[in-house]
Design a protein around this motif. Structure first.
Motif, PDB file in Angstrom:
ATOM      1  N   TYR A  26       7.833   6.507  10.714  1.00  0.00           N
ATOM      2  CA  TYR A  26       7.690   5.861   9.528  1.00  0.00           C
ATOM      3  C   TYR A  26       6.457   5.448   9.161  1.00  0.00           C
ATOM      4  O   TYR A  26       5.888   5.722   8.126  1.00  0.00           O
ATOM      5  N   LEU A  27       5.510   4.974  10.021  1.00  0.00           N
ATOM      6  CA  LEU A  27       4.211   4.475  10.051  1.00  0.00           C
ATOM      7  C   LEU A  27       3.432   5.907   9.473  1.00  0.00           C
ATOM      8  O   LEU A  27       2.499   5.786   8.637  1.00  0.00           O
ATOM      9  N   GLY A  28       3.508   6.974  10.462  1.00  0.00           N
ATOM     10  CA  GLY A  28       2.961   8.220   9.822  1.00  0.00           C
ATOM     11  C   GLY A  28       3.113   8.518   8.483  1.00  0.00           C
ATOM     12  O   GLY A  28       2.467   8.960   7.763  1.00  0.00           O
ATOM     13  N   TRP A  29       4.575   8.400   8.150  1.00  0.00           N
ATOM     14  CA  TRP A  29       4.795   8.885   6.858  1.00  0.00           C
ATOM     15  C   TRP A  29       4.131   8.088   5.661  1.00  0.00           C
ATOM     16  O   TRP A  29       3.750   8.671   4.990  1.00  0.00           O
ATOM     17  N   ALA A  30       4.136   6.664   5.849  1.00  0.00           N
ATOM     18  CA  ALA A  30       3.518   6.017   5.063  1.00  0.00           C
ATOM     19  C   ALA A  30       1.866   6.357   4.828  1.00  0.00           C
ATOM     20  O   ALA A  30       1.458   6.464   3.754  1.00  0.00           O
ATOM     21  N   ILE A  31       1.414   6.721   5.921  1.00  0.00           N
ATOM     22  CA  ILE A  31      -0.111   7.313   6.087  1.00  0.00           C
ATOM     23  C   ILE A  31      -0.292   8.527   5.239  1.00  0.00           C
ATOM     24  O   ILE A  31      -0.915   8.750   4.315  1.00  0.00           O
ATOM     25  N   GLN A  32       0.606   9.364   5.570  1.00  0.00           N
ATOM     26  CA  GLN A  32       0.717  10.624   5.089  1.00  0.00           C
ATOM     27  C   GLN A  32       0.718  10.995   3.431  1.00  0.00           C
ATOM     28  O   GLN A  32       0.266  11.553   2.757  1.00  0.00           O
ATOM     29  N   ARG A  33       1.631   9.648   2.896  1.00  0.00           N
ATOM     30  CA  ARG A  33       1.644   9.706   1.490  1.00  0.00           C
ATOM     31  C   ARG A  33       0.500   9.354   1.008  1.00  0.00           C
ATOM     32  O   ARG A  33       0.251   9.786  -0.415  1.00  0.00           O
ATOM     33  N   VAL A  34      -0.483   8.698   1.526  1.00  0.00           N
ATOM     34  CA  VAL A  34      -1.743   8.242   0.905  1.00  0.00           C
ATOM     35  C   VAL A  34      -2.554   9.680   0.947  1.00  0.00           C
ATOM     36  O   VAL A  34      -3.159  10.119  -0.211  1.00  0.00           O
ATOM     37  N   PHE A  35      -2.752  10.439   2.134  1.00  0.00           N
ATOM     38  CA  PHE A  35      -3.341  11.753   1.879  1.00  0.00           C
ATOM     39  C   PHE A  35      -2.894  12.729   1.294  1.00  0.00           C
ATOM     40  O   PHE A  35      -3.612  13.682   0.531  1.00  0.00           O
ATOM     41  N   GLU A  36      -1.558  12.879   1.111  1.00  0.00           N
ATOM     42  CA  GLU A  36      -0.823  14.046   0.631  1.00  0.00           C
ATOM     43  C   GLU A  36      -0.827  13.851  -1.045  1.00  0.00           C
ATOM     44  O   GLU A  36      -0.595  14.599  -1.981  1.00  0.00           O
ATOM     45  N   ARG A  37      -0.530  12.346  -1.360  1.00  0.00           N
ATOM     46  CA  ARG A  37      -0.006  12.234  -2.685  1.00  0.00           C
ATOM     47  C   ARG A  37      -0.922  11.215  -3.331  1.00  0.00           C
ATOM     48  O   ARG A  37      -0.872  10.612  -4.592  1.00  0.00           O
ATOM     49  N   GLY A  38      -1.731  10.452  -2.646  1.00  0.00           N
ATOM     50  CA  GLY A  38      -2.342   9.293  -3.385  1.00  0.00           C
ATOM     51  C   GLY A  38      -1.656   8.162  -3.575  1.00  0.00           C
ATOM     52  O   GLY A  38      -1.824   7.373  -4.414  1.00  0.00           O
ATOM     53  N   GLN A  39      -0.520   8.098  -2.830  1.00  0.00           N
ATOM     54  CA  GLN A  39       0.303   6.988  -2.851  1.00  0.00           C
ATOM     55  C   GLN A  39       0.243   5.997  -1.810  1.00  0.00           C
ATOM     56  O   GLN A  39       0.610   6.133  -0.634  1.00  0.00           O
ATOM     57  N   THR A  40      -0.075   4.716  -2.389  1.00  0.00           N
ATOM     58  CA  THR A  40      -0.532   3.766  -1.145  1.00  0.00           C
ATOM     59  C   THR A  40       0.631   2.656  -1.031  1.00  0.00           C
ATOM     60  O   THR A  40       0.327   1.681  -0.320  1.00  0.00           O
TER      61      THR A  40
END
Length: 256
Positions: A196-210
């Motif tokens: 879950y933590l990795g998924w949250a971080i990936q959303r930033v890099f992949e989608r710009g969603q923080t």
């Protein structure tokens, strides 16, 4: 988080296509309470989802229930299921570190010989290298990932980590011991935490969603954007609570 995929059938480059991530990352989590307590709490939450007639009819939940029993999986969970674990995770006594690698085909060929397993081993080595100086025995529960988590590849990652650590410290200073314990998410509930933590971080890099990263930021001690050479000076590619990730960290697939 993410995948190690660069090419499809016939060695066709598919980086940037729907379902293929632009980054790949690995994280490590340190818990502040006994593992058996946290494991039991996560199991209780899983059982809560299984028994909830509003949730257990969701196809992604029902499928897991019918197979090995429900377990949390961030990218497959629906928003209402996901919120249950996000609320739990926000209050959990833990801290995580992640190493994120931008996927670049030229680097993949040159540095990793075009092999997914070598790519995985190299990223993992960066995650554990600094921990080898501490006189401790670390048992790392590794999420099973096909051939990438075979003993040979994990040993290769450790060898690379020792080599990198030896450039910074003397060999006799490297007193840390690493033991890999390959697990599946259905059998080890604790794996839901880095997932879950990795998924949250990936959303930033992949989608710009923080949104999710901001919500869980207190649980994320460090994120290293490994291949962001433009920020190497001053270690600006190291993100922590004083230098958090923002929407500007969104990247595009590096297809050259």
């Amino acid at each position: 988080m993410g995948d190690t995929t660069f090419y499809g059938r016939g060695k066709e480059l598919i980086l940037g296509r729907e379902g293929v991530s632009a980054t790949f990352g690995i994280g490590i989590v340190k818990f502040g309470r006994p593992l058996h307590e946290i494991r039991s709490e996560i199991v209780a939450l899983q059982q809560q989802v299984e028994c909830d007639t509003l949730l257990n009819t969701i196809p992604s939940v029902a499928k897991r229930v019918q197979r090995d029993g429900f377990f949390f999986h961030a990218c497959k969970d629906s928003d209402d299921v996901r919120s249950i674990f996000l609320h739990y995770l926000r209050e959990l006594d833990c801290e995580a570190e992640f190493v994120i690698a931008r996927k670049n085909p030229s680097r993949f060929t040159r540095k990793h010989n075009g092999k997914d397993d070598e790519f995985y081993a190299d990223i993992l080595s960066h995650l554990i290298k600094r921990r080898l100086k501490r006189p401790q025995r670390m048992i790392l529960n590794i999420a099973e990932r096909g051939s990438s988590t075979r003993a040979r590849i994990l040993d290769q990652a450790l060898e690379k980590a020792v080599g990198r650590a030896s450039k910074r410290w003397e060999s006799d200073e490297l007193k840390g011991e690493v033991v890999f314990n390959v697990q599946t998410p259905s059998r080890e509930p604790l794996l839901a935490v880095p997932d879950y933590l990795g998924w949250a971080i990936q959303r930033v890099f992949e989608r710009g969603q923080t949104r999710y990263y901001d919500y869980l930021q207190d649980r994320i001690r460090l994120v290293v954007d490994l291949y962001d050479a433009s920020r190497y000076q001053g270690s600006r590619n190291y993100y922590d609570r004083r230098n958090p990730l923002t929407t500007k960290n969104k990247i595009d697939p590096q297809i050259t």
